[in-house]
Every structure is written in C-alpha cells, then in structure tokens.
Design a protein around this motif. Structure first.
Motif, mmCIF file in Angstrom:
data_model
loop_
_atom_site.group_PDB
_atom_site.id
_atom_site.type_symbol
_atom_site.label_atom_id
_atom_site.label_comp_id
_atom_site.label_asym_id
_atom_site.label_seq_id
_atom_site.Cartn_x
_atom_site.Cartn_y
_atom_site.Cartn_z
ATOM 1 N N ALA A 26 8.074 -25.380 -12.216
ATOM 2 C CA ALA A 26 8.598 -24.224 -11.312
ATOM 3 C C ALA A 26 8.062 -23.159 -11.764
ATOM 4 C CB ALA A 26 10.115 -24.625 -11.048
ATOM 5 N N GLU A 27 8.476 -22.066 -11.148
ATOM 6 C CA GLU A 27 8.214 -20.773 -11.254
ATOM 7 C C GLU A 27 9.135 -19.795 -10.652
ATOM 8 O OE1 GLU A 27 5.185 -17.579 -9.223
ATOM 9 O OE2 GLU A 27 4.116 -19.171 -10.309
ATOM 10 N N PHE A 28 9.875 -18.978 -11.507
ATOM 11 C CA PHE A 28 11.059 -18.391 -11.121
ATOM 12 C C PHE A 28 10.588 -16.774 -11.021
ATOM 13 C CE2 PHE A 28 12.281 -21.864 -13.409
ATOM 14 C CZ PHE A 28 13.524 -22.566 -12.939
ATOM 15 N N ASP A 29 10.739 -16.397 -9.800
ATOM 16 C CA ASP A 29 10.366 -15.158 -9.655
ATOM 17 C C ASP A 29 11.677 -13.785 -9.606
ATOM 18 O OD1 ASP A 29 8.846 -12.628 -8.940
ATOM 19 O OD2 ASP A 29 8.987 -13.231 -6.726
ATOM 20 N N GLY A 30 11.719 -13.099 -10.771
ATOM 21 C CA GLY A 30 12.811 -12.191 -10.652
ATOM 22 C C GLY A 30 12.233 -10.721 -10.599
ATOM 23 N N GLU A 31 12.977 -9.906 -10.717
ATOM 24 C CA GLU A 31 13.015 -8.456 -10.522
ATOM 25 C C GLU A 31 11.893 -7.822 -11.406
ATOM 26 O OE1 GLU A 31 16.285 -6.248 -10.614
ATOM 27 O OE2 GLU A 31 17.103 -7.003 -8.766
ATOM 28 N N SER A 32 12.018 -8.230 -12.843
ATOM 29 C CA SER A 32 11.205 -7.531 -13.835
ATOM 30 C C SER A 32 10.328 -8.627 -14.441
ATOM 31 C CB SER A 32 11.921 -6.920 -14.816
ATOM 32 O OG SER A 32 12.855 -7.833 -15.497
ATOM 33 N N ASN A 33 10.271 -10.014 -14.206
ATOM 34 C CA ASN A 33 9.574 -11.029 -15.033
ATOM 35 C C ASN A 33 9.446 -12.215 -14.011
ATOM 36 O OD1 ASN A 33 8.299 -12.338 -16.974
ATOM 37 N ND2 ASN A 33 10.382 -12.205 -18.281
ATOM 38 N N ILE A 34 8.347 -12.915 -14.334
ATOM 39 C CA ILE A 34 8.050 -14.155 -13.856
ATOM 40 C C ILE A 34 8.319 -15.294 -14.753
ATOM 41 C CG2 ILE A 34 6.521 -15.567 -12.515
ATOM 42 C CD1 ILE A 34 5.354 -13.049 -11.145
ATOM 43 N N LEU A 35 8.986 -16.433 -14.885
ATOM 44 C CA LEU A 35 9.024 -17.465 -15.774
ATOM 45 C C LEU A 35 8.349 -18.532 -14.985
ATOM 46 C CD1 LEU A 35 12.415 -16.934 -17.169
ATOM 47 C CD2 LEU A 35 10.314 -16.324 -18.154
ATOM 48 N N ILE A 36 7.619 -19.284 -15.958
ATOM 49 C CA ILE A 36 6.936 -20.520 -15.406
ATOM 50 C C ILE A 36 7.448 -21.534 -16.251
ATOM 51 C CG2 ILE A 36 4.733 -21.746 -15.148
ATOM 52 C CD1 ILE A 36 3.426 -18.811 -14.904
#
Length: 164
Positions: A26-36
């Motif tokens: 999964a990929e988590f798209d946030g305001e300041s960062n993207i976590l994979i």
C-alpha cells in the motif's frame, strides 16, 4: 489421483507470497510525506522523508509471509512425492496450518498495520492499495482449492482400501 494439480496450486500459492518481496502492499499519501508499505517495512516515497516506524515494526508481517511461502513450497514438493495415505493425511494437516497462516497474515495486515500506518500520517489524503495487497487473497484461494482436492484424494484412497 489429481495430486499433481494440487502440487501446482500450492506452488503457485508460494509463488504469490514470494512476489510480495518485490511488490509494495500500500501507499499512504499524506500532506508532507508519502509512505510505502511492503513486506520489509515502511519506506518514505520522498527522498529524505521521515518514517515514523522502525524496521522491527513490520517484522510479524515478514515472518508470516515467509512462513506461508515456505509451507506452500513444502506442500508442493511433498505432494509430488507422496505415495502412502499417511503422507497425504500429514500433508492435509499442514495445508490447514498454511491456510491459517495466510488468514492470519491477511487479518494482521489489514486489521492492524494499515490502520496504524494511516493513523500516523499527518493529513492523510489517500490510501492506495497496490498489487501486493491482493496477492495473499489469490494465495488463500489456491491453498483452499488444493486442500479441498487433497481431501477428496484422501477419501478416494480410503474408499479403495476398504474394497480390498
């Protein structure tokens, strides 16, 4: 007997879990960062981005994934070599353990890890499920089909033993 078909199903089940080593979940798209999120842990999609979790955080996901892969491979090779009824019964018990491990992996990943990672994101915009998130479901279906076929084969062997 169709034990070779079940061997192929267990092999494909193990192969699907092996593909998780190369594909993200999964990929988590946030305001300041993207976590994979992948089998080895959580990585930042932005160079130099902060990751709020250590590598040890996702260790249970890795252990269960490797266990499911190894059990599927063992079952595929064991079925190909099995001749006696006792061997088939033993492999059927191991196949049930394999199914439990896969279900535990799916439950742990989707009920604990993904919500936990989502809560840690500041300003979470979107969760994008990648191909790796759906591979364990395919592995589960293949393992259930192989275990059901193995159970039918055991019943056939037992019925022919009674005739003799």
């Amino acid at each position: 007997m169709s034990q070779r078909l079940q061997s192929i199903f267990f092999f494909l089940s193990a192969l699907l879990f092996a593909l998780l080593f190369f594909l993200p979940l999964a990929e988590f798209d946030g305001e300041s960062n993207i976590l994979i999120f992948n089998l080895f842990g959580i990585e930042s999609g932005i160079p130099g981005g902060a990751v709020p979790f250590t590598k040890m955080f996702s260790l249970p996901v890795l252990i269960l994934g490797v266990t499911a892969m190894l059990l599927g491979g063992y079952l595929a090779m064991g079925l190909f070599r099995a001749v006696k009824l006792v061997q088939f019964v033993k492999l059927h018990k191991i196949s049930r353990i394999n199914i439990i491990v896969i279900v535990a992996w799916i439950a742990l990943t989707f009920a604990f890890y993904i919500p936990t990672i989502a809560k840690s994101m500041v300003g979470l915009n979107d969760i994008i499920y990648k191909v790796g998130a759906f591979l364990p479901l395919g592995s589960l279906i293949l393992s259930i089909a192989a275990a059901a076929g193995l159970k039918k084969d055991i019943k056939k062997v037992r019925s022919t033993d009674r005739i003799r």
